[in-house]
Enzyme design. Structure first.
Site, PDB file in Angstrom:
ATOM      1  N   LYS A  96      48.946  36.568  41.677  1.00  9.44           N
ATOM      2  CA  LYS A  96      48.071  37.454  42.451  1.00  9.44           C
ATOM      3  C   LYS A  96      48.503  37.382  43.909  1.00  9.44           C
ATOM      4  CE  LYS A  96      43.124  38.336  43.371  1.00  9.44           C
ATOM      5  NZ  LYS A  96      41.734  37.890  43.115  1.00  9.44           N
ATOM      6  N   SER A 114      38.711  41.466  41.150  1.00 16.34           N
ATOM      7  CA  SER A 114      39.738  41.870  42.079  1.00 16.34           C
ATOM      8  C   SER A 114      41.157  41.552  41.597  1.00 16.34           C
ATOM      9  CB  SER A 114      39.505  41.178  43.431  1.00 16.34           C
ATOM     10  OG  SER A 114      39.637  39.769  43.283  1.00 16.34           O
ATOM     11  N   SER A 142      36.278  37.665  39.363  1.00 15.82           N
ATOM     12  CA  SER A 142      37.569  38.366  39.448  1.00 15.82           C
ATOM     13  C   SER A 142      38.666  37.901  38.517  1.00 15.82           C
ATOM     14  CB  SER A 142      38.093  38.325  40.875  1.00 15.82           C
ATOM     15  OG  SER A 142      37.371  39.222  41.660  1.00 15.82           O
TER      16      SER A 142
HETATM   17  N1  GLN Z   1      33.485  41.751  42.323  1.00 15.32           N
HETATM   18  C1  GLN Z   1      33.046  40.672  43.159  1.00 15.32           C
HETATM   19  C2  GLN Z   1      33.163  41.086  44.605  1.00 15.32           C
HETATM   20  O1  GLN Z   1      33.394  42.215  44.835  1.00 15.32           O
HETATM   21  C3  GLN Z   1      33.834  39.434  42.874  1.00 15.32           C
HETATM   22  C4  GLN Z   1      35.176  39.447  43.478  1.00 15.32           C
HETATM   23  C5  GLN Z   1      35.945  38.203  43.209  1.00 15.32           C
HETATM   24  O2  GLN Z   1      35.625  37.424  42.308  1.00 15.32           O
HETATM   25  N2  GLN Z   1      36.953  37.976  44.031  1.00 15.32           N
HETATM   26  O3  GLN Z   1      33.036  40.326  45.497  1.00 15.32           O
END
Ligand code: GLN
Length: 490
Positions: free
Chosen positions: A76, A151, A175
């Protein structure tokens, strides 16, 4: 070879049926062919990958290879990689070539893993759809009109489309688990503190945790084993012996391998909110767990519904602090034209950050400001404690907690792009786990009526990674949901 498991790849490499250079080339060629349609990678590091593969081949020849030596992977783009562009999905870091490796990256390099490149992601890991990336949305390999989740959507899409056999991700509120569910693969977020955050670009430091993606629990176990370990450069890194999660899967075969496992089903997760097709797949998977010998018991997480409001105070608060370092001075984007220093800061940040990141910085600054701190931030911390206590109470009655990973299958690209609150609500089943710091895993459990994958989430007590991976592995030994592939990888 593209669909081979990590143990199969290990055997092929050790038996010289394929060299690491040939394996890396196979995946790099697939990336060239398929990435234009999926946009799963921001950077493809062909030269670096081939050099690492040559070194891996030498280790294999010398008989010093480990479990992951010569295996290709995608990182990532939140992980700093020395000498390689590290963007975090943002214009702010679109010119940032990291001078050092994240701890996870160095551990995997030392294990002989071959990094193919950097996977696309929501900007600064903020999002649930991968549409907030400066580099454009990632497409779901099962249906390119749908989101891959976020994400870590690039990592999940890359593994699902077999552009890489495994990938790293990070999970602050879901995420790893949510994109794993949307893309039909397995993903694990370990206990907070197990994977070092050094060199993992910070979003919300008390929640951020590195995790692993693979086609199966077994592949995730192999990757996670190589990612964990104490690191004194991360003050929340846990000083405890590393575990071999893959070895823990090698229990003797039996008709009821999960005999004695008590699975808690939170009443609140199975009330309204879950789509009918997701419910049907999750229920069928739970029947399968019962057939393997597990028993199920109803448990309650009465404060779980407060996880989203608590998270959307705590995470923005931490992000507003973490992202203050991006000021255009030492690295990252700097506005071309500006007046004084303050103007340089403000123009660089206005140009460098996208809308979702700005929204969270503003919310975070607000909830931390004098007069609002007690009303929002402290209240959210109290909720966080209650949520963590709920899990501990539930885990008195069961060994693992199970439920859906997401309320629906992957939605259409653009569908929620203008409705951030709706998007936030889609993380209802994953966020509480981060607030409590517990490990969580998502594995494929079937398909929705739209033909898109459904994920089942397993949540365990602190350090129960081996238990989660083992349960998922037993499930995968008698089912084939994890072996299904989108058409491009079939
Ligand atoms: N979808 C969540 C957010 O928008 C979690 C994102 C994540 O785990 N990095 O913050």
């Amino acid at each position: 070879m593209i669909n081979a498991s990590l143990p199969e790849l290990r055997r092929a490499l050790d038996a010289r049926q394929i060299s690491s250079v040939e394996l890396a080339s196979l995946f790099l060629d697939r990336i060239d062919a398929l990435n234009p349609a999926l946009n799963a990678f921001i950077t493809v590091d062909r030269d670096g990958a081939l050099a690492a593969a040559r070194a891996a081949d030498e280790r294999i020849a010398a008989g010093t290879a480990g479990a992951l030596t010569g295996i290709p992977l995608a990182h990532k783009d939140v992980f700093c990689t020395e000498g390689v562009l590290t963007t975090c999905g943002s214009k702010m870091l679109s010119n940032f070539v990291s001078p050092y490796d994240a701890h996870v990256v160095s551990l995997l390099k030392a294990a002989g893993v071959v990094s193919l490149g950097k996977a696309n992601m929501d900007e600064f890991a903020m999002g649930s759809s991968n549409e907030s990336s400066y580099y454009g949305a990632v497409k779901n390999p099962w249906n390119t009109a749908r989101v891959p989740g976020g994400s870590s959507g690039g990592s999940a899409a890359a593994v699902a489309a077999r552009l890489a056999p495994i990938a790293t991700g990070t999970d602050t509120g879901g995420s790893v688990r949510q994109p794993a569910a949307f893309c039909g693969i397995t993903g694990i977020k370990p206990t907070y503190g197990l994977v070092s955050r050094y060199g993992m670009i910070a979003y919300a430091s008390s929640l951020d945790q590195g995790g692993a993606f693979g086609a199966s629990a077994e592949d995730c176990a192999l990757l996670l084993s190589a990612m964990t370990g104490f690191d004194e450069r991360d003050s929340t890194s846990l000083e405890r012996p590393t575990e071999d999660y893959a070895a823990a899967l090698a229990a003797p075969a039996s008709a009821k391998p999960l005999e004695g496992l008590r699975i808690g089903l939170p009443r609140e997760f199975f009330a309204e909110g879950m789509a009918d097709d997701v419910r049907a797949a999750v229920e069928a998977a739970l029947d399968q767990y019962r057939a393997l010998g597990a028993t199920t018991v109803e448990v309650s997480l009465p404060n779980a519904k407060l996880a989203i409001p608590a998270y959307y105070v705590i995470a923005p608060a931490e992000c507003s602090s973490n992202l203050s370092r991006f000021d255009g001075v030492r690295y990252g984007h700097r506005a071309a034209d500006y007046g004084d220093l303050a103007d340089m800061y403000s123009k660089s940040r206005a140009e460098g950050f996208g809308a979702e990141v700005k929204r969270r910085i503003l919310v975070g600054t607000y909830v931390l400001s004098h007069g609002y701190y007690d009303a929002y931030y402290l209240q959210a911390q109290r909720l966080r404690r209650l949520i963590a206590q709920d899990f501990q109470a539930a885990l008195q009655q069961c060994d693992v907690i199970a439920g859906p990973t997401t309320p629906t299958t992957a939605w259409a690209l653009g569908q929620m792009a203008d409705d951030p609150v709706q998007m936030y609500l889609s993380d209802i089943y994953t966020i509480a786990v981060n607030l409590a710091g517990l490990p969580g895993l998502s594995h494929p459990a079937g398909f929705g009526t739209d033909g898109l994958p459904v994920g089942l989430q397993l949540i365990g007590d602190y350090f129960a990674e081996a238990r989660l991976l083992n349960a998922a592995h037993r499930f995968q030994q008698v089912t084939d949901w994890h072996a299904r592939r989108p058409a491009t990888a079939a």
